[in-house]
Design a protein around this motif. Structure first.
Motif, PDB file in Angstrom:
ATOM      1  N   ARG A 182      12.921 -19.299  -3.094  1.00 54.01           N
ATOM      2  CA  ARG A 182      11.931 -19.248  -2.161  1.00 54.01           C
ATOM      3  C   ARG A 182      10.805 -18.393  -2.249  1.00 54.01           C
ATOM      4  O   ARG A 182       9.810 -18.381  -1.150  1.00 54.01           O
ATOM      5  CB  ARG A 182      12.769 -19.044  -0.849  1.00 54.01           C
ATOM      6  N   ALA A 183      10.734 -17.880  -3.468  1.00 55.05           N
ATOM      7  CA  ALA A 183       9.530 -16.844  -3.756  1.00 55.05           C
ATOM      8  C   ALA A 183       8.162 -17.474  -3.566  1.00 55.05           C
ATOM      9  O   ALA A 183       7.337 -17.110  -3.050  1.00 55.05           O
ATOM     10  CB  ALA A 183       9.557 -16.172  -4.939  1.00 55.05           C
ATOM     11  N   ARG A 184       7.983 -18.718  -4.217  1.00 54.64           N
ATOM     12  CA  ARG A 184       6.927 -19.588  -3.991  1.00 54.64           C
ATOM     13  C   ARG A 184       6.381 -20.082  -2.724  1.00 54.64           C
ATOM     14  O   ARG A 184       5.415 -19.926  -2.192  1.00 54.64           O
ATOM     15  CB  ARG A 184       6.946 -20.711  -5.035  1.00 54.64           C
ATOM     16  N   THR A 185       7.371 -20.383  -2.004  1.00 55.65           N
ATOM     17  CA  THR A 185       6.986 -20.941  -0.716  1.00 55.65           C
ATOM     18  C   THR A 185       6.575 -19.601   0.498  1.00 55.65           C
ATOM     19  O   THR A 185       5.645 -19.575   0.983  1.00 55.65           O
ATOM     20  CB  THR A 185       8.448 -21.195   0.112  1.00 55.65           C
ATOM     21  N   ARG A 186       7.217 -18.524   0.063  1.00 56.95           N
ATOM     22  CA  ARG A 186       6.668 -17.263   0.923  1.00 56.95           C
ATOM     23  C   ARG A 186       5.390 -16.789   0.613  1.00 56.95           C
ATOM     24  O   ARG A 186       4.560 -16.242   1.199  1.00 56.95           O
ATOM     25  CB  ARG A 186       8.053 -16.172   0.497  1.00 56.95           C
ATOM     26  N   TYR A 187       5.188 -16.780  -0.973  1.00 50.77           N
ATOM     27  CA  TYR A 187       3.646 -16.402  -1.598  1.00 50.77           C
ATOM     28  C   TYR A 187       2.922 -17.366  -0.837  1.00 50.77           C
ATOM     29  O   TYR A 187       1.658 -16.943  -0.591  1.00 50.77           O
ATOM     30  CB  TYR A 187       3.809 -16.628  -2.950  1.00 50.77           C
ATOM     31  N   ARG A 188       3.191 -18.742  -0.675  1.00 59.32           N
ATOM     32  CA  ARG A 188       1.945 -19.572  -0.203  1.00 59.32           C
ATOM     33  C   ARG A 188       1.898 -19.446   1.293  1.00 59.32           C
ATOM     34  O   ARG A 188       0.725 -19.269   1.775  1.00 59.32           O
ATOM     35  CB  ARG A 188       2.418 -21.086  -0.315  1.00 59.32           C
ATOM     36  N   ALA A 189       2.763 -19.076   1.895  1.00 61.62           N
ATOM     37  CA  ALA A 189       2.808 -18.395   3.302  1.00 61.62           C
ATOM     38  C   ALA A 189       2.212 -17.242   3.532  1.00 61.62           C
ATOM     39  O   ALA A 189       1.110 -17.113   4.623  1.00 61.62           O
ATOM     40  CB  ALA A 189       4.174 -18.517   4.078  1.00 61.62           C
ATOM     41  N   HIS A 190       2.297 -16.371   2.632  1.00 61.61           N
ATOM     42  CA  HIS A 190       1.658 -15.104   2.806  1.00 61.61           C
ATOM     43  C   HIS A 190       0.021 -15.399   2.340  1.00 61.61           C
ATOM     44  O   HIS A 190      -0.734 -14.862   3.096  1.00 61.61           O
ATOM     45  CB  HIS A 190       2.168 -14.127   1.762  1.00 61.61           C
ATOM     46  N   LEU A 191      -0.183 -16.239   1.572  1.00 60.49           N
ATOM     47  CA  LEU A 191      -1.797 -16.539   1.339  1.00 60.49           C
ATOM     48  C   LEU A 191      -2.292 -17.220   2.438  1.00 60.49           C
ATOM     49  O   LEU A 191      -3.340 -16.794   2.900  1.00 60.49           O
ATOM     50  CB  LEU A 191      -1.769 -17.477  -0.197  1.00 60.49           C
ATOM     51  N   GLU A 192      -1.496 -18.047   2.931  1.00 57.49           N
ATOM     52  CA  GLU A 192      -2.117 -18.802   4.347  1.00 57.49           C
ATOM     53  C   GLU A 192      -2.431 -17.681   5.356  1.00 57.49           C
ATOM     54  O   GLU A 192      -3.410 -17.574   6.076  1.00 57.49           O
ATOM     55  CB  GLU A 192      -1.187 -19.832   4.952  1.00 57.49           C
ATOM     56  N   THR A 193      -1.369 -16.648   5.502  1.00 49.29           N
ATOM     57  CA  THR A 193      -1.538 -15.689   6.656  1.00 49.29           C
ATOM     58  C   THR A 193      -2.744 -14.922   6.297  1.00 49.29           C
ATOM     59  O   THR A 193      -3.461 -14.433   7.192  1.00 49.29           O
ATOM     60  CB  THR A 193      -0.220 -14.950   6.671  1.00 49.29           C
ATOM     61  N   GLU A 194      -2.947 -14.623   5.043  1.00 51.89           N
ATOM     62  CA  GLU A 194      -4.013 -13.543   4.601  1.00 51.89           C
ATOM     63  C   GLU A 194      -5.391 -14.481   4.874  1.00 51.89           C
ATOM     64  O   GLU A 194      -6.350 -13.722   5.122  1.00 51.89           O
ATOM     65  CB  GLU A 194      -3.875 -13.015   2.931  1.00 51.89           C
ATOM     66  N   ARG A 195      -5.525 -15.606   4.452  1.00 53.48           N
ATOM     67  CA  ARG A 195      -6.509 -16.564   4.686  1.00 53.48           C
ATOM     68  C   ARG A 195      -6.855 -16.462   6.170  1.00 53.48           C
ATOM     69  O   ARG A 195      -8.206 -16.409   6.508  1.00 53.48           O
ATOM     70  CB  ARG A 195      -6.509 -17.933   4.345  1.00 53.48           C
ATOM     71  N   LYS A 196      -6.052 -16.658   7.206  1.00 59.13           N
ATOM     72  CA  LYS A 196      -6.210 -16.682   8.506  1.00 59.13           C
ATOM     73  C   LYS A 196      -6.815 -15.256   9.002  1.00 59.13           C
ATOM     74  O   LYS A 196      -7.865 -15.087   9.845  1.00 59.13           O
ATOM     75  CB  LYS A 196      -5.153 -17.048   9.460  1.00 59.13           C
ATOM     76  N   LYS A 197      -6.066 -14.079   8.385  1.00 59.93           N
ATOM     77  CA  LYS A 197      -6.628 -12.661   8.719  1.00 59.93           C
ATOM     78  C   LYS A 197      -8.333 -12.746   8.238  1.00 59.93           C
ATOM     79  O   LYS A 197      -9.022 -12.014   8.989  1.00 59.93           O
ATOM     80  CB  LYS A 197      -5.698 -11.995   8.068  1.00 59.93           C
ATOM     81  N   ARG A 198      -8.468 -13.075   7.081  1.00 65.39           N
ATOM     82  CA  ARG A 198      -9.919 -12.948   6.614  1.00 65.39           C
ATOM     83  C   ARG A 198     -10.872 -13.693   7.317  1.00 65.39           C
ATOM     84  O   ARG A 198     -11.843 -13.223   7.553  1.00 65.39           O
ATOM     85  CB  ARG A 198      -9.935 -13.464   5.157  1.00 65.39           C
ATOM     86  N   GLU A 199     -10.196 -15.085   7.974  1.00 63.07           N
ATOM     87  CA  GLU A 199     -11.210 -15.742   8.711  1.00 63.07           C
ATOM     88  C   GLU A 199     -11.372 -15.136   9.880  1.00 63.07           C
ATOM     89  O   GLU A 199     -12.634 -14.925  10.389  1.00 63.07           O
ATOM     90  CB  GLU A 199     -10.703 -17.181   8.869  1.00 63.07           C
ATOM     91  N   ALA A 200     -10.553 -14.325  10.481  1.00 66.14           N
ATOM     92  CA  ALA A 200     -10.630 -14.000  11.849  1.00 66.14           C
ATOM     93  C   ALA A 200     -11.496 -12.721  11.698  1.00 66.14           C
ATOM     94  O   ALA A 200     -12.379 -12.490  12.413  1.00 66.14           O
ATOM     95  CB  ALA A 200      -9.266 -13.495  12.388  1.00 66.14           C
ATOM     96  N   LYS A 201     -11.282 -11.883  10.547  1.00 63.87           N
ATOM     97  CA  LYS A 201     -12.027 -10.660  10.511  1.00 63.87           C
ATOM     98  C   LYS A 201     -13.351 -11.182  10.343  1.00 63.87           C
ATOM     99  O   LYS A 201     -14.589 -10.529  10.433  1.00 63.87           O
ATOM    100  CB  LYS A 201     -11.708  -9.980   9.277  1.00 63.87           C
ATOM    101  N   SER A 202     -13.951 -12.221   9.411  1.00 66.19           N
ATOM    102  CA  SER A 202     -15.044 -12.719   9.128  1.00 66.19           C
ATOM    103  C   SER A 202     -15.981 -13.097  10.399  1.00 66.19           C
ATOM    104  O   SER A 202     -16.891 -12.772  10.970  1.00 66.19           O
ATOM    105  CB  SER A 202     -15.078 -13.651   8.022  1.00 66.19           C
ATOM    106  N   GLN A 203     -14.992 -13.906  11.374  1.00 69.95           N
ATOM    107  CA  GLN A 203     -15.869 -14.195  12.690  1.00 69.95           C
ATOM    108  C   GLN A 203     -16.076 -13.013  13.500  1.00 69.95           C
ATOM    109  O   GLN A 203     -17.208 -13.098  13.989  1.00 69.95           O
ATOM    110  CB  GLN A 203     -14.847 -15.150  13.248  1.00 69.95           C
ATOM    111  N   ALA A 204     -15.205 -12.046  13.366  1.00 66.05           N
ATOM    112  CA  ALA A 204     -15.357 -10.894  14.203  1.00 66.05           C
ATOM    113  C   ALA A 204     -16.637  -9.807  13.754  1.00 66.05           C
ATOM    114  O   ALA A 204     -17.479  -9.567  14.334  1.00 66.05           O
ATOM    115  CB  ALA A 204     -14.128  -9.862  14.324  1.00 66.05           C
ATOM    116  N   LEU A 205     -16.596 -10.007  12.029  1.00 70.51           N
ATOM    117  CA  LEU A 205     -17.767  -9.235  11.671  1.00 70.51           C
ATOM    118  C   LEU A 205     -19.205 -10.076  11.793  1.00 70.51           C
ATOM    119  O   LEU A 205     -20.187  -9.523  12.245  1.00 70.51           O
ATOM    120  CB  LEU A 205     -17.727  -9.027  10.053  1.00 70.51           C
ATOM    121  N   LYS A 206     -19.257 -11.257  11.962  1.00 71.38           N
ATOM    122  CA  LYS A 206     -20.396 -12.057  12.017  1.00 71.38           C
ATOM    123  C   LYS A 206     -20.772 -11.816  13.701  1.00 71.38           C
ATOM    124  O   LYS A 206     -21.976 -11.644  13.862  1.00 71.38           O
ATOM    125  CB  LYS A 206     -20.126 -13.583  11.955  1.00 71.38           C
ATOM    126  N   ARG A 207     -19.887 -11.919  14.590  1.00 69.06           N
ATOM    127  CA  ARG A 207     -20.382 -11.556  15.887  1.00 69.06           C
ATOM    128  C   ARG A 207     -20.787 -10.246  15.981  1.00 69.06           C
ATOM    129  O   ARG A 207     -21.582 -10.102  16.904  1.00 69.06           O
ATOM    130  CB  ARG A 207     -19.115 -11.819  16.806  1.00 69.06           C
TER     131      ARG A 207
END
Length: 239
Positions: free
Chosen positions: A134-159
């Motif tokens: 299940r390592a690959r699945t967890r890795y993809r889930a981790h990447l998705e979580t990090e992507r959402k964090k980056r997007e949220a951080k980017s939006q907050a930074l832009k604001r």
């Protein structure tokens, strides 16, 4: 021609030239104080971020004699600054490009291997095999979580950047408003003085009055532009 005759011939001319140039410099300086020093760039000059000579050069372009005189004043205390600036050395620090999570994970793996006495002694249990599967699945889930964090951080930074920009625009508008009011006040004062004068003095006052009035109109136009920018940015933040 004897030296004394040369001096007696050229010194009056030299003195006259210096007097004329000095008068021009004084006129330029008066115009510079009346118009350029009231500009937004002059009022918001950042002394810790921008060099004074470069700033003055851009502001004194319409006044070449004044700029030549200012350059001579600026180099009086220059000393060995150019040479000493070359002695500044930036210290480079080498560091591994490893994030904290990677360091923690590597430490956990090493501790687990050490606990069992080496790599070949690690038991391949069913739980371990399932975790690896299940390592690959967890890795993809981790990447998705990090992507959402980056997007949220980017939006907050832009604001945050937009809010800072809005605040800066408001400060600039306030400065322009103050300059505009100052120009109008000075122009009215010159108009009142011109009414009590006659001849060349009145003409000079009227000329200065017209100069200030033109500057006042330019600042009003600039003020309207700032108002539009503030309104547009405020609407963007509300949406």
């Amino acid at each position: 021609m004897p030296y004394s005759l040369i001096i007696s011939f050229f010194f009056p001319a030299y003195f006259l030239i210096c007097f004329v140039i000095g008068d021009v410099i004084l006129q330029h300086f008066d115009s510079f104080l009346s118009l350029e020093s009231r500009s937004e760039d002059f009022l918001s000059f950042p002394p810790m971020k921008k060099r004074l000579d470069i700033f003055l050069r851009s502001g004194m372009e319409p006044y070449p004699e004044l700029w030549d005189f200012s350059k001579k004043l600026l180099i009086l205390s220059h000393c060995q600054a150019t040479v000493e600036r070359g002695f500044s050395i930036n210290k480079e620090v080498e560091s591994d490009n490893i994030q904290e999570d990677t360091v923690v994970t590597q430490r956990l793996v090493c501790d687990y291997i050490t606990q069992h006495g080496g790599v070949t002694q690690v038991p391949l249990s069913k739980a371990l095999l399932e975790s690896v599967a299940r390592a690959r699945t967890r890795y993809r889930a981790h990447l998705e979580t990090e992507r959402k964090k980056r997007e949220a951080k980017s939006q907050a930074l832009k604001r945050k950047e937009a809010e800072d920009c809005l605040q800066e625009l408001k400060v600039k508008r306030r400065r322009i408003q103050e300059v505009c009011e100052g120009l109008a006040k000075d122009a009215d004062r010159l108009a009142e003085e011109a009414e009590r004068k006659a001849g060349s003095k009145m003409a000079d006052l009227i000329s200065r009055f017209n100069l200030l009035r033109r500057g006042h109109k330019e600042k009003l136009t600039e003020l309207a532009v700032r108002d539009k920018e503030i309104a547009a940015l405020s609407e963007e933040l509300r949406s």
